[in-house]
Design an enzyme around this catalytic site. Structure first.
Site, PDB file in Angstrom:
ATOM      1  N   SER A  25       0.852  -1.178   0.000  1.00  0.00           N
ATOM      2  CA  SER A  25       0.000   0.000   0.000  1.00  0.00           C
ATOM      3  C   SER A  25       0.895   1.236   0.000  1.00  0.00           C
ATOM      4  O   SER A  25       1.864   1.319  -0.760  1.00  0.00           O
ATOM      5  CB  SER A  25      -0.938  -0.038   1.209  1.00  0.00           C
ATOM      6  OG  SER A  25      -1.784   1.085   1.237  1.00  0.00           O
TER       7      SER A  25
ATOM      8  N   TYR B  88      -4.877   7.603  -7.297  1.00  0.00           N
ATOM      9  CA  TYR B  88      -3.931   6.746  -6.592  1.00  0.00           C
ATOM     10  C   TYR B  88      -4.316   6.610  -5.122  1.00  0.00           C
ATOM     11  O   TYR B  88      -4.336   5.500  -4.565  1.00  0.00           O
ATOM     12  CB  TYR B  88      -2.534   7.339  -6.732  1.00  0.00           C
ATOM     13  CG  TYR B  88      -1.434   6.564  -6.045  1.00  0.00           C
ATOM     14  CD1 TYR B  88      -0.877   5.442  -6.633  1.00  0.00           C
ATOM     15  CD2 TYR B  88      -0.947   6.970  -4.800  1.00  0.00           C
ATOM     16  CE1 TYR B  88       0.142   4.739  -6.009  1.00  0.00           C
ATOM     17  CE2 TYR B  88       0.075   6.277  -4.179  1.00  0.00           C
ATOM     18  CZ  TYR B  88       0.611   5.160  -4.782  1.00  0.00           C
ATOM     19  OH  TYR B  88       1.607   4.459  -4.145  1.00  0.00           O
TER      20      TYR B  88
ATOM     21  N   LYS C 107      -5.395   3.210  -3.092  1.00  0.00           N
ATOM     22  CA  LYS C 107      -4.654   2.701  -1.937  1.00  0.00           C
ATOM     23  C   LYS C 107      -5.558   2.574  -0.713  1.00  0.00           C
ATOM     24  O   LYS C 107      -5.400   1.631   0.087  1.00  0.00           O
ATOM     25  CB  LYS C 107      -3.456   3.597  -1.633  1.00  0.00           C
ATOM     26  CG  LYS C 107      -2.342   3.509  -2.670  1.00  0.00           C
ATOM     27  CD  LYS C 107      -1.786   2.087  -2.800  1.00  0.00           C
ATOM     28  CE  LYS C 107      -0.577   2.037  -3.717  1.00  0.00           C
ATOM     29  NZ  LYS C 107      -0.052   0.648  -3.874  1.00  0.00           N
TER      30      LYS C 107
END
Length: 274
Positions: free
Chosen positions: A134, A148, A152
């Site tokens: 992660s 993004y 995550k």
């Protein structure tokens, strides 16, 4: 004890360092990348331990083929590391549906698919470890990497859910949360097709910080990340938390995030109670 690994995203950076460290430690590694030729030096250095294979985690057939290759070559799998990823500079308003889907396919759907494929193998042997790479971005938010960051956060949710489901079978599931490391992540990150000038100053610090990762000598090296992962995999299950910040800046950042969350909870409680 020799373990059998499948690691995604091994062409450079954290994935390459981890594949090299695992092989150096005597483990057998299926190292994968979208361009398997990038893995030729690694495979040549460890011909008895490393098998290189093509894998774009967004491709379901390639995911299934990689797992079959590990089973055929190693007789099974002990460790899956979902490391492959890509970045996208852009705000929520600038990111199209197609661009968001691509981020989610690479950073969430691909890891989910591979976990689903290896779970039957690990359940049958009563052991295994799935590690999802992660980021500190999975615990917080900052402007300019909206797709993004969203992906995550979703990967962290996948990790926490799977950890509860896999534990009864003797399988560990871990989210590794790196802070900044000297990698080419920023240089390789794509840009949204839409660019809105109003956001330029708001996202400038994020963009410059991420794009400068490879040239910052103060940051951690990928080899340090790899050493930690090997320690995590070797640790007793009782000593393995589900989420592990990686690197000094990561610990400091997440500590600040946790402090802010407690303050936010106090504010919410005050607002919601009469």
């Amino acid at each position: 004890m020799t373990l059998r690994w499948l690691i995604t995203g091994c062409s450079s950076g954290l994935g390459l360092a981890l594949a090299r460290a695992a092989a150096d430690a005597g483990h057998r590694v299926l190292a994968t990348a979208r361009r398997p030729s990038a893995l030729d030096p690694l495979a040549a250095a460890h011909p008895a331990r490393v098998v290189a294979a093509r894998l774009d985690v967004r491709d379901a057939d390639q995911c299934a083929a990689a797992v079959r290759l590990a089973v055929d070559g190693f007789g099974g799998l002990d460790v899956l590391v979902n490391n492959a990823g890509c970045g996208l500079f852009g705000t929520v308003e600038e990111t199209s549906d197609e661009e968001l889907r691509d981020q989610l396919e690479a950073l969430v759907v691909g890891p989910w698919r591979l976990a689903r494929l290896v779970m039957p193998l690990m359940r049958a042997q009563g052991s295994g470890h799935i590690l999802n790479v992660s980021s500190i971005a999975g615990r917080t938010g900052f402007p300019g990497l909206a797709g993004y960051i969203t992906a995550k956060h979703a990967l962290e949710g996948l990790t926490q859910a799977l950890a509860t489901e896999a534990a009864p079978f003797g399988i560990r599931v871990t989210a590794l949360e790196p802070g900044p490391f000297t990698t080419s992540f920023g240089a390789k990150a794509a840009e949204t097709r839409a660019r809105i000038p109003a956001y330029e100053e708001i996202t400038r610090q994020t963009r410059e910080g991420v794009q400068g990762l490879a040239d910052d000598p103060s940051l951690g090296r990928p080899a340090e990340f790899a050493e930690l992962v090997l320690r995590v995999v070797a640790a007793p299950p009782a000593d393995t938390p589900v989420r592990i910040p990686v690197g000094g800046p990561a610990h400091a950042t997440i500590a600040a995030v946790e402090d802010a969350a407690r303050q936010e909870l106090r504010q919410a409680r005050a607002l919601s109670t009469t």
